[in-house]
Motif scaffolding. Structure first.
Motif, mmCIF file in Angstrom:
data_model
loop_
_atom_site.group_PDB
_atom_site.id
_atom_site.type_symbol
_atom_site.label_atom_id
_atom_site.label_comp_id
_atom_site.label_asym_id
_atom_site.label_seq_id
_atom_site.Cartn_x
_atom_site.Cartn_y
_atom_site.Cartn_z
ATOM 1 N N PHE A 151 -27.953 -119.295 11.105
ATOM 2 C CA PHE A 151 -28.087 -118.529 12.211
ATOM 3 C C PHE A 151 -28.477 -117.256 11.942
ATOM 4 C CE2 PHE A 151 -24.161 -121.279 12.571
ATOM 5 C CZ PHE A 151 -24.245 -121.690 13.915
ATOM 6 N N VAL A 152 -29.339 -116.818 12.676
ATOM 7 C CA VAL A 152 -30.112 -115.493 12.467
ATOM 8 C C VAL A 152 -29.463 -114.464 13.706
ATOM 9 C CG1 VAL A 152 -32.187 -113.954 12.785
ATOM 10 C CG2 VAL A 152 -32.129 -116.432 11.808
ATOM 11 N N LEU A 153 -28.677 -113.627 13.285
ATOM 12 C CA LEU A 153 -27.756 -112.707 13.969
ATOM 13 C C LEU A 153 -28.177 -111.268 13.870
ATOM 14 C CD1 LEU A 153 -24.628 -114.807 13.314
ATOM 15 C CD2 LEU A 153 -25.916 -114.926 15.415
ATOM 16 N N PRO A 154 -27.589 -110.457 14.861
ATOM 17 C CA PRO A 154 -27.954 -108.836 14.804
ATOM 18 C C PRO A 154 -27.137 -108.213 13.528
ATOM 19 C CG PRO A 154 -27.477 -109.719 16.988
ATOM 20 C CD PRO A 154 -27.218 -110.722 16.045
ATOM 21 N N VAL A 155 -27.611 -107.076 13.132
ATOM 22 C CA VAL A 155 -26.652 -106.414 12.232
ATOM 23 C C VAL A 155 -26.038 -105.341 12.855
ATOM 24 C CG1 VAL A 155 -28.360 -106.774 10.355
ATOM 25 C CG2 VAL A 155 -28.856 -104.721 11.593
ATOM 26 N N SER A 156 -24.977 -104.871 12.174
ATOM 27 C CA SER A 156 -24.440 -103.697 12.868
ATOM 28 C C SER A 156 -25.035 -102.351 12.550
ATOM 29 C CB SER A 156 -22.752 -103.577 12.331
ATOM 30 O OG SER A 156 -22.798 -103.237 11.051
ATOM 31 N N SER A 157 -24.841 -101.357 13.093
ATOM 32 C CA SER A 157 -25.638 -99.928 12.986
ATOM 33 C C SER A 157 -25.372 -99.596 11.335
ATOM 34 C CB SER A 157 -24.678 -98.808 13.751
ATOM 35 O OG SER A 157 -25.086 -99.238 15.076
ATOM 36 N N ALA A 158 -23.873 -99.726 10.757
ATOM 37 C CA ALA A 158 -23.759 -99.522 9.373
ATOM 38 C C ALA A 158 -24.762 -100.355 8.529
ATOM 39 C CB ALA A 158 -22.417 -99.619 9.004
ATOM 40 N N GLN A 159 -24.852 -101.626 8.689
ATOM 41 C CA GLN A 159 -25.664 -102.570 8.181
ATOM 42 C C GLN A 159 -27.213 -101.963 8.316
ATOM 43 O OE1 GLN A 159 -24.496 -106.404 9.769
ATOM 44 N NE2 GLN A 159 -23.745 -107.099 7.705
ATOM 45 N N GLN A 160 -27.467 -101.639 9.142
ATOM 46 C CA GLN A 160 -29.075 -101.185 9.405
ATOM 47 C C GLN A 160 -29.266 -100.197 8.633
ATOM 48 O OE1 GLN A 160 -29.872 -99.615 13.385
ATOM 49 N NE2 GLN A 160 -31.710 -101.292 13.567
ATOM 50 N N ARG A 161 -28.433 -99.032 8.625
ATOM 51 C CA ARG A 161 -28.729 -97.998 7.730
ATOM 52 C C ARG A 161 -28.827 -98.113 6.387
ATOM 53 N NH1 ARG A 161 -25.321 -94.324 4.820
ATOM 54 N NH2 ARG A 161 -23.401 -95.355 5.841
ATOM 55 N N LEU A 162 -27.891 -99.355 5.751
ATOM 56 C CA LEU A 162 -27.851 -99.680 4.419
ATOM 57 C C LEU A 162 -29.051 -100.298 3.943
ATOM 58 C CD1 LEU A 162 -24.313 -100.447 2.974
ATOM 59 C CD2 LEU A 162 -25.713 -98.243 2.983
ATOM 60 N N TRP A 163 -29.444 -101.139 5.246
ATOM 61 C CA TRP A 163 -30.888 -101.950 4.874
ATOM 62 C C TRP A 163 -32.118 -101.025 4.682
ATOM 63 C CZ3 TRP A 163 -33.127 -106.343 4.200
ATOM 64 C CH2 TRP A 163 -34.460 -106.350 4.619
ATOM 65 N N PHE A 164 -32.065 -100.076 5.498
ATOM 66 C CA PHE A 164 -33.416 -99.187 5.343
ATOM 67 C C PHE A 164 -33.217 -98.202 4.027
ATOM 68 C CE2 PHE A 164 -33.626 -99.383 10.043
ATOM 69 C CZ PHE A 164 -35.194 -100.303 10.012
ATOM 70 N N LEU A 165 -31.920 -97.906 3.856
ATOM 71 C CA LEU A 165 -31.711 -97.256 2.380
ATOM 72 C C LEU A 165 -32.291 -98.168 1.239
ATOM 73 C CD1 LEU A 165 -28.566 -95.284 2.848
ATOM 74 C CD2 LEU A 165 -30.767 -94.328 2.730
ATOM 75 N N ASP A 166 -32.113 -99.244 1.600
ATOM 76 C CA ASP A 166 -32.382 -100.335 0.450
ATOM 77 C C ASP A 166 -33.836 -100.610 0.358
ATOM 78 O OD1 ASP A 166 -31.287 -102.260 -1.614
ATOM 79 O OD2 ASP A 166 -32.563 -103.544 -0.400
ATOM 80 N N GLN A 167 -34.551 -100.474 1.641
ATOM 81 C CA GLN A 167 -35.960 -100.565 1.424
ATOM 82 C C GLN A 167 -36.625 -99.240 0.908
ATOM 83 O OE1 GLN A 167 -37.373 -103.603 2.719
ATOM 84 N NE2 GLN A 167 -35.069 -103.981 2.594
ATOM 85 N N LEU A 168 -35.943 -98.201 1.035
ATOM 86 C CA LEU A 168 -36.485 -97.000 0.438
ATOM 87 C C LEU A 168 -36.297 -96.966 -1.086
ATOM 88 C CD1 LEU A 168 -35.541 -94.508 3.194
ATOM 89 C CD2 LEU A 168 -37.915 -95.416 2.614
ATOM 90 N N ASP A 169 -35.065 -97.473 -1.483
ATOM 91 C CA ASP A 169 -34.773 -97.420 -2.955
ATOM 92 C C ASP A 169 -34.135 -98.744 -3.171
ATOM 93 O OD1 ASP A 169 -34.112 -96.514 -5.601
ATOM 94 O OD2 ASP A 169 -32.733 -95.304 -5.024
ATOM 95 N N PRO A 170 -35.091 -99.846 -3.593
ATOM 96 C CA PRO A 170 -34.484 -101.142 -3.618
ATOM 97 C C PRO A 170 -33.476 -101.231 -4.910
ATOM 98 C CG PRO A 170 -36.695 -101.204 -3.337
ATOM 99 C CD PRO A 170 -36.694 -99.632 -3.563
#
Length: 980
Positions: A31-50
Motif C-alpha cells: 500500500f502507498v500511503l501518506p506520511v504524518s507531519s513528523a515523518q515528513q520532517r525526519l524524511w527531509f532531514l534524512d535526505q539532507l544527511d543520509p
C-alpha cells in the motif's frame, strides 16, 4: 508488484465504523500511503544527511533464563505482521514522501543478528554491562548503524549471549516509525507473543482497530480542513520573538558538530522526593510543572536570559484507538517562561501552570507545522526553536516475564544526541531518578555532574522556601561554595613591612650602589647615580611645597629624566601623575585641570605652550643648576602606606578619563607579589616598553628597582619593525619583556612566518591588556621553547595586575592548547581575591559566566574627584556575610570590573568579554558609546554605530557605520572631527 493508494475515514469514529482495508481490498504487495507531519520532517532531514544515527531509537533488555531463539525471532515476525508500520519503508512519489506498507510476507525477512560473547573477557556479575568493553562496542556499533529509509527494515534486532542463561536483546528502530511509547508497546506485546510461540500455544493479542497510516491520513485531513488554525494562531503568538538560550558550554561548538552524546544518572533521596510531591500538591501543580519550574530556574541562573524556552514531549495518544499502536505519534511542546530575579518561585509556578495547561489544550498542532510558520534560522545539525529538553516519565516499564524468562530494562549510553542538553526524570513510588543527556561537543562529565548538584541544591531550597525570589534561591552546594569563595582565594602572604617603595629602593641602593640601574641608548646610571639625582630633585620639590599626598605631574619623553622624576616625587612624599607627551592636547588639558596638580615637571620643548597654567612648573633644562645645588642624600618624610603613590588616568582614548588613586600600600603589595610571581632577580635586564601613563610601566619599573635589576628604556627606533625590535633586545641582552598582547601576537605572526629566533637571553614574556588569541598561543608552542610566557590581567583600579596565568606551565604539562578555546587569565596574585558573581551579586558556580569582582590589598582608593562613580564601582563586599559564616576574614570592599568571566574547573579564570560596550584595543580602554556620541555631534551625521571588528585573528580595529543627513563635503573629515 502492484500498489494502491488508500484514504481511510477519520479514525476518530468508533472502531466498528472504521473501514477495514483487508476486508474490502484484495491484499496487494504494497500500500502507498501518506506520511504524518513528523515523518515528513525526519524524511527531509534524512535526505539532507543520509543515515544520521541521531534518529536511531534503541532499547535494550536483559533476558535472564533459558531462551528459545527461534520462538523469539518468530515473535518479532508476528509483531511485524501485526503492525504495518514495522514493515513500512519511505520513498518519494510526486516529489513528496510517502510510506510504502509491504504485505505480511515481508515479516519473514526479519532475522535477529546473534552474537556469542560467552568466551570474551568480562566482569564477574551479570549486571556489569557498563564495564564490559566488548559488549559496549557491539551495542554502540549496532546503535549507530544507519538505516536506508527506502529499502531497509526499519526495525533491527541484535541478540548477544553472555552466559548460557543470560542474553542482551538490543532493538533499534528508526524514529520515523516509532517513539518511546511504541517501545513499551513492543516489549509488552513481545512478552505475550514469546511464551505462546515457545509453548506452541494460541496467541491472545486483540486485533488492532486501525494502523499508523490511518492516523497519518487523519492528521493530513485535519491540517487541510483548517481545523488546527486556531492552534497555529495560539502558538505563533506564544512563541513570537524567541530569544535563543545560550548555555555556558565548556567548549566552542564545532562546525559541523559530531552530536556525540553521553548520559549520567542519579537518584533523588526519598525525603526530597516526598517533599517535592507534597509541594506540588500544596501549590496545585503537577510534579512535572514543579520540576520544570526548578529546571527553568537553573537555566535562568546559568544564562541570565529572562526568556527561557524548553522543549518537552507529549505522547499525543489522546484517542483510545492509537494507544496500542507502534508509530511516531509523539509531539513536541515548546514551553516558554519569562523569569526575573525578583520573581518568586511560587509566582513562577503559577505562570508555568497556566502556560503548560494552555499548551496541552493546543497539543494537536504538529511541531513541524509550527516550525514552518515561525521559519526560524535553520541548521542541519540543530533542532529549531529550542536546544534544551525536559521530560517526566511517570509510567515506567513494569517488570515483565516471558514464561521462564525475566526481562530487565538496560540503560544505554547515547551515541548521538538531538539536543545540547536533556533532563529526564523517571518517577517510581519511592524516588525520582534523574538522567541528564548531553552533547559531548559542548560539555564534559564533571560539568554535568556539577549541574546535577546545583539542581539538587536548588530543589532542596525550593521545598524549604518556595516563596523566595529566584535570585535568592541557593544554587551552590557547600563544598563548591567553599571552593570558589575560600580555597581559590587563599592568597595570603605576610610580606615584610618596609614602608613604601622608595624605602625598598633605597635599601637596594645600599646593597648594590654600583650596579647598573638604568640604560637608555648610550647612557647608563648606576643605582647610586639614580638615587642621588632623584634625591636632589626631591629636595627641590619639597621647597615648592610638595609633601605627603601632594599631586605632582610630570610630562617627559622617555629618558632617564622620566625615571628620576618619578622617584623624586615619591621620595618627596608626593603622588605622581604621569602625562604622556604623545597624548592629544585636549586630553592632557583635561588631566591637568581634573587633577589640579600643584607642580608639573616637564622639558623645555614640551612647555613652550603649556596646556594649562600650573602653580609651579619645573623645566628640567632651565632649572638643572638649581636642582643640582640640593643634597643628594635620602629624604625623611611623613609619607605612610596610607598615602597616595600615584594617580593614573584610565587609558581610554575616548570620552572623559578617570584618575585612579593608588596608595603606597597597594603599590608595595603589587611590587612584592610581582617580584615573587615573575621571579625577578638582580641579574635580569628588563625592557621598559610601556607608556609611562600606562600602569604596565609600574610592572616594569618597580619590581626591577627593588631587586637590583637593570631597566633598559625602549627607543622609538625599536618600533620600526619586529626585526629591529628583536635585534635591539638581543644586543641589550634583555631577559624580561612586558608586552601588550596585540604587540606580542603580531610578533608571533612575524616569528612564525620568518622562522626567526627569540633573543638568546630572554627568559620571560609577560603579556596583558586585552584577550589573548588562542591561535597565537598555539603557534607559540613552535617558537617559544625555553621562554616562560605569562598572561596577566588587571584593571588599573586593582593596581596594575590582579591575576596571572602561566601559559608555559600548561605547555610543559602537555596540556592540549586549543586554537579556539579562550585563554585563561589565571588566579589572583598574593593578597588579592577574586569573586565571580551574578546580577544579584550571588556567587556563581564553576563554569557559569558572571561579573568579576576583585578585592584585597591591591584595591585603589577610588576615582579622583568622582565620589559617585567611586561608590558605584568600589562597593561593599556582597559576600562578606557568607565569608563571615565560613570564618574567613575578608576586606570590606570590592572593585566591580564590568568584565564577564567564569571559573574553570582548575580554579583559573577565563575572560569572556565585557558586560557593557567598553572594549580594549591595543591596551586602550575604549567606550564605543562615547565614540558614537561624538560622531553624532557632526552636523551631517544622523546616526552612528561603532563596532570592534577582528576580521583576522588578533587584528582588532574600530569600525564606524553612519547614516548621513546629507553627503559629506570634501573638506569634511570624520576622523579629524573625532580626534578633536
Amino acid at each position: 508488484m502492484t500498489s494502491t493508494v488508500y484514504s481511510p475515514n477519520s479514525f476518530l469514529s468508533s472502531a466498528s465504523e472504521c473501514p477495514s482495508r483487508h476486508s474490502t481490498i484484495t491484499e496487494p504487495d504494497v500500500f502507498v500511503l501518506p506520511v504524518s507531519s513528523a515523518q515528513q520532517r525526519l524524511w527531509f532531514l534524512d535526505q539532507l544527511d543520509p543515515g544520521n544515527p541521531a534518529y536511531n531509537l534503541p532499547v535494550a533488555v536483559r533476558l535472564i533464563g533459558p531462551l528459545n531463539v527461534t520462538a523469539l525471532e518468530k515473535s518479532f515476525q508476528g509483531l511485524i505482521q501485526r503492525h504495518e508500520i514495522l514493515r513500512s519503508t519511505l520513498t518519494l512519489q510526486n516529489q513528496q514522501p510517502v510510506q510504502v506498507v509491504h504485505d505480511k510476507r515481508a515479516s519473514s525477512a526479519f532475522h535477529l543478528t546473534v552474537l556469542d560473547l560467552r568466551g570474551e573477557p568480562r566482569g564477574d556479575t551479570p549486571k556489569d554491562t557498563d564495564t564490559d568493553p566488548r559488549l559496549q562496542a557491539v551495542l554502540s556499533k549496532a546503535i549507530r548503524q544507519p538505516f536506508d529509509l527506502s529499502s531497509d527494515h526499519l526495525l533491527r534486532g541484535t541478540l548477544i549471549q553472555r552466559h548460557d542463561n543470560e542474553h542482551i536483546l538490543l532493538l533499534v528502530m528508526h524514529h520515523i516509525i516509532a517513539d518511546d511509547w511504541s517501545m513499551g508497546v513492543l516489549v509488552q506485546e513481545l512478552a505475550t507473543l514469546y511464551p505462546a510461540l515457545a509453548a506452541n500455544q494460541p496467541i491472545t493479542l486483540p486485533d488492532l482497530p486501525i494502523q499508523y497510516a490511518d492516523f497519518a491520513v487523519w492528521q493530513q485531513q485535519q491540517l487541510q480542513s483548517g481545523q488546527l488554525q486556531p492552534q497555529l494562531d495560539y502558538w505563533t503568538q506564544q512563541l513570537a520573538d524567541l530569544t535563543p538560550l545560550q548555555l555556558p558550554s565548556a567548549r566552542a561548538r564545532p562546525n559541523p558538530p559530531s552530536r556525540q552524546g553521553a548520559k549520567q544518572t542519579w537518584t533523588l533521596s526519598p525525603q526530597l522526593t516526598t517533599a517535592l510531591r507534597h509541594l506540588s500538591q500544596k501549590t496545585d501543580v503537577t510534579l512535572f510543572m514543579l520540576l520544570l519550574g526548578a529546571f527553568k530556574t537553573l537555566l535562568y541562573r546559568y544564562t541570565g536570559c529572562p526568556d527561557v524556552v524548553v522543549g518537552s514531549p507529549i505522547a499525543n495518544r489522546n484517542q483510545p484507538e492509537i494507544q496500542t499502536l507502534i508509530g511516531f505519534f509523539v509531539n513536541t511542546l515548546v514551553l516558554r517562561s519569562h523569569l526575573q530575579p525578583d520573581l518568586t518561585f511560587l509566582n513562577l509556578l503559577s505562570q508555568i501552570r497556566e502556560t503548560t495547561l494552555e499548551a496541552y489544550e493546543h497539543q494537536d498542532l504538529p511541531f513541524e507545522k509550527l516550525v514552518e510558520a515561525l521559519h526560524p534560522d535553520r541548521s542541519l545539525h540543530q533542532p529549531p526553536l529550542f536546544q534544551v529538553w525536559f521530560a517526566l516519565h511517570n509510567a515506567p516499564l513494569p517488570d515483565l516475564n516471558m514464561g521462564p524468562l525475566t526481562l530487565e530494562p538496560l540503560s544505554l549510553q547515547p551515541d548521538t544526541v538531538q539536543f545540547d542538553l536533556s533532563l529526564e526524570v523517571m518517577e517510581s513510588p519511592e524516588t525520582l531518578t534523574v538522567a541528564i543527556e548531553y552533547d559531548l561537543d559542548l560539555f564534559d562529565a564533571p560539568t554535568i555532574g556539577r549541574w546535577f548538584e546545583h539542581w539538587q541544591t536548588l530543589l532542596t531550597g525550593i521545598v524549604a522556601h518556595p516563596e523566595q525570589p529566584l535570585s535568592e534561591l541557593p544554587l551552590l552546594p557547600a563544598t563548591e561554595q567553599h571552593q570558589v569563595l575560600v580555597e581559590w582565594n587563599k592568597t595570603q602572604r605576610n610580606y615584610a613591612q618596609v614602608g613604601c617603595f622608595h624605602h625598598l629602593f633605597e635599601q637596594q641602593v645600599k646593597k648594590s650602589p654600583r650596579a647598573i640601574a638604568l640604560v637608555f641608548e648610550d647612557q647608563q646610571l648606576t643605582y647610586q647615580d639614580l638615587n642621588q639625582q632623584a634625591n636632589q630633585l626631591a629636595h627641590y620639590l619639597q621647597t615648592l611645597g610638595v609633601e605627603s599626598g601632594t599631586l605632582v605631574g610630570f610630562c617627559l619623553e622617555r629618558s632617564p629624566a622620566m625615571l628620576i622624576s618619578l622617584l623624586a616625587i615619591l621620595k618627596a612624599g608626593g603622588a605622581y601623575v604621569p602625562l604622556d607627551p604623545s597624548y592629544p592636547v585636549e586630553r592632557l588639558r583635561f588631566m591637568l585641570q581634573d587633577s589640579q596638580i600643584e607642580v608639573l615637571v616637564t622639558q623645555q620643548h614640551l612647555a613652550v605652550e603649556p596646556p594649562i597654567s600650573t602653580p609651579n612648573v619645573i623645566i628640567l633644562e632651565r632649572d638643572q643648576a638649581i636642582i643640582a645645588q640640593h643634597s643628594p642624600d635620602n629624604l625623611k618624610t611623613e609619607v605612610t602606606p596610607d598615602h597616595l603613590a600615584y594617580v593614573i588616568y584610565t587609558s581610554g582614548s575616548t570620552g572623559q578619563p578617570k584618575g585612579v588613586m593608588i596608595e603606597h600600600r597597594a603599590l608595595m603589595n603589587f611590587t612584592l607579589a610581582a617580584t615573587e610571581v615573575y621571579e625577578i632577580e638582580a641579574s635580569d635586564r628588563i625592557l621598559q616598553f610601556a607608556s609611562i601613563s600606562f600602569d604596565t610601566a609600574a610592572e616594569e619599573i618597580f619590581p626591577a628597582l627593588t631587586q637590583g635589576s637593570t631597566l633598559v628604556l625602549r627607543t622609538e627606533a625599536m618600533l620600526h619593525s619586529f626585526s629591529e625590535f628583536l635585534a635591539a633586545c638581543q644586543v641589550a641582552e634583555i631577559t624580561v619583556l612586558d608586552l601588550p598582547t596585540a604587540f606580542w601576537q603580531q610578533m608571533v605572526i612575524e616569528l612564525t612566518a620568518k622562522r626567526a629566533s627569540l633573543p638568546m637571553a630572554l627568559r620571560l614574556i609577560i603579556i596583558g591588556g586585552e584577550a589573548v588569541s588562542p591561535q597565537a598561543v598555539a603557534d607559540w608552542q613552535q617558537i617559544g621553547a625555553g621562554v616562560r610566557l605569562v598572561n596577566s590581567y588587571g584593571p588599573t583600579e586593582t593596581t596594575v595586575v590582579a591575576m596571572v596565568h602561566d601559559l608555559s606551565r600548561d605547555l610543559s604539562h602537555d596540556l592540549q592548547v586549543s586554537s579556539t578555546a579562550p585563554v585563561a587569565i589565571g588566579r589572583p596574585l598574593p593578597n588579592v581575591q577574586s569573586y565571580v558573581l551574578d546580577a544579584a551579586q550571588k556567587p556563581v558556580p564553576i563554569g557559569i559566566p558572571g561579573e568579576l569582582y576583585i578585592g584585597g590589598k591591591g584595591l585603589a582608593r577610588g576615582y579622583l574627584n568622582r565620589p559617585n562613580l567611586s561608590a558605584e564601582r568600589f562597593i561593599r563586599n556582597p559576600v562578606i556575610e557568607v565569608l563571615s559564616d565560613l570564618q574567613v576574614a575578608e576586606g570590606d570592599y570590592l572593585y566591580r570590573t564590568g568584565d564577564r568571566v567564569r571559573y574553570r574547573a582548575d580554579g583559573n579564570l577565563e575572560f569572556l568579554g565585557r558586560l557593557d560596550d567598553q572594549v580594549k584595543i591595543r591596551g586602550y580602554r575604549v567606550e564605543l558609546g562615547e565614540i558614537e556620541a561624538v560622531l553624532q555631534q557632526h552636523p551631517t551625521v544622523q546616526n552612528a554605530v561603532v563596532m570592534l571588528r577582528e576580521d583576522s585573528p588578533g587584528q582588532k580595529r574600530l569600525a564606524a557605520y553612519i547614516v548621513l543627513h546629507q553627503a559629506l563635503k570634501p573638506a569634511d573629515s570624520l576622523e579629524a572631527f573625532v580626534e578633536k
